[in-house]
Design an enzyme around this catalytic site. Structure first.
Site, short mmCIF file in Angstrom:
data_model
loop_
_atom_site.label_atom_id
_atom_site.label_comp_id
_atom_site.label_asym_id
_atom_site.label_seq_id
_atom_site.Cartn_x
_atom_site.Cartn_y
_atom_site.Cartn_z
N LYS A 17 57.93 42.12 36.10
CA LYS A 17 57.80 43.32 35.24
C LYS A 17 58.53 44.52 35.84
O LYS A 17 59.22 45.24 35.13
CB LYS A 17 56.32 43.70 35.04
CG LYS A 17 55.49 42.66 34.33
CD LYS A 17 54.11 43.19 33.99
CE LYS A 17 53.26 43.56 35.19
NZ LYS A 17 52.83 42.41 36.01
N ARG A 92 46.19 47.42 31.02
CA ARG A 92 45.70 46.21 31.68
C ARG A 92 44.34 45.80 31.13
O ARG A 92 43.83 44.75 31.53
CB ARG A 92 45.53 46.51 33.17
CG ARG A 92 46.58 45.89 34.08
CD ARG A 92 46.21 46.31 35.47
NE ARG A 92 46.80 45.60 36.55
CZ ARG A 92 47.94 45.94 37.15
NH1 ARG A 92 48.67 46.89 36.71
NH2 ARG A 92 48.34 45.28 38.22
N ARG A 129 56.94 38.35 48.80
CA ARG A 129 57.50 39.66 48.42
C ARG A 129 57.36 40.68 49.55
O ARG A 129 56.33 40.79 50.18
CB ARG A 129 56.77 40.18 47.17
CG ARG A 129 57.22 41.57 46.75
CD ARG A 129 56.82 41.89 45.34
NE ARG A 129 55.38 42.14 45.19
CZ ARG A 129 54.82 42.43 44.01
NH1 ARG A 129 55.53 42.49 42.91
NH2 ARG A 129 53.52 42.66 43.95
N ARG A 161 53.20 44.47 50.84
CA ARG A 161 52.15 45.24 50.19
C ARG A 161 50.80 44.68 50.63
O ARG A 161 50.63 43.47 50.73
CB ARG A 161 52.27 45.10 48.66
CG ARG A 161 53.22 46.09 48.04
CD ARG A 161 53.48 45.80 46.60
NE ARG A 161 52.28 45.69 45.77
CZ ARG A 161 52.32 45.70 44.43
NH1 ARG A 161 53.47 45.80 43.80
NH2 ARG A 161 51.20 45.59 43.74
N ARG A 172 43.64 39.49 42.08
CA ARG A 172 44.44 40.16 41.05
C ARG A 172 44.74 39.20 39.90
O ARG A 172 44.72 39.60 38.74
CB ARG A 172 45.75 40.69 41.66
CG ARG A 172 45.53 41.88 42.56
CD ARG A 172 46.66 42.06 43.55
NE ARG A 172 47.88 42.50 42.90
CZ ARG A 172 49.09 42.24 43.37
NH1 ARG A 172 49.26 41.50 44.44
NH2 ARG A 172 50.14 42.71 42.75
#
Ligand code: AMP
Length: 219
Positions: A17, A92, A129, A161, A172
């Site tokens: 995204k 969300r 990531r 992160r 998540r």
């Protein structure tokens, strides 16, 4: 706000995204509205908002609807949002989707793109990531910038992160399934939903999204 182009990107964390929103916002001169980026900037700055949300974010939880809705309302006041926005990570929950409808009024959301990526691929993408703390550029753990810890674009610090660690990733993805997937029906019922295969190169994904926009006279 007449004649605005507002697009929502839905998809699991790691579906791409952020990458697609950045590209599309630039191409169509829209504001890139990422509630995750706004919240991370607040955490980094150590502002009262950042202190309030840090623990929830680190654990992979969801920040309250009231708070993120207020952030999006404020973001729409900025001059770069006059032509509309690319909404990334918002809405969300159903409450957020309804608040967005109320906020946008007659402009509304023109298209909702669902970036479809299999769960094992997003899990793998999230675990590998790395991100520049300064400019937000994403890297893979095998990229030179990730290994050296120095961003090739801006020289900023490249880190993992805190919510890209295994337990937070699991949390998540569970929240996504429970709270965010119902939004697919919400936008489908309004005739606004289009699904795009997110398991392709970034260029191919962009071109599929732009093709869907063309079909609807949005590009
Ligand atoms: P993201 O970068 O979109 O994955 O967002 C990172 C984190 O920020 C999420 O895991 C949540 O803790 C918080 N967050 C971002 N956007 C929202 C939202 N629309 N509603 C609730 N929490 C959010």
């Amino acid at each position: 706000m007449a004649g605005q182009l507002n697009l929502v990107l839905l998809g699991k964390q790691g579906a791409g995204k952020g990458t697609q929103s950045t590209r599309l916002a630039e191409r169509f001169q829209l504001a890139h509205i990422s509630t995750g980026d706004i919240l991370r900037a607040a955490v980094k700055a150590g502002s009262p908002l950042g202190l309030e949300v840090k623990a929830v974010m680190d654990a992979g939880g969801l920040v309250s609807d009231e708070l993120v809705i207020r952030l999006v309302e404020e973001r729409y006041q900025a001059p770069d949002a006059a032509r509309g926005g690319l909404l990334d990570g918002f809405p969300r929950t159903l409450a957020q989707a309804e608040a967005l409808e109320a906020l946008l009024g007659e402009n509304g959301v023109k298209l909702c793109v669902n970036l479809e990526v299999p769960i094992d691929l997003v899990t793998q993408r999230l675990s590998s990531r790395r991100v520049c703390q300064n400019c937000g550029t994403n890297y893979r753990d095998s990229d030179e910038s990730a290994i050296s810890g120095v961003c090739a674009k801006c020289g900023g610090h490249v880190v993992q992160r805190s919510d890209d660690r295994p337990e937070a990733i699991r949390q998540r993805l569970e929240f996504y399934e429970r709270d965010t997937e119902p939004l697919l029906d919400f936008y489908a019922a309004r005739g606004l939903l289009v699904s795009v295969n997110g398991d392709q190169s970034p260029d191919e994904v962009t071109s599929d999204i732009v093709a869907a926009m063309h079909e609807r006279g949005l590009a």
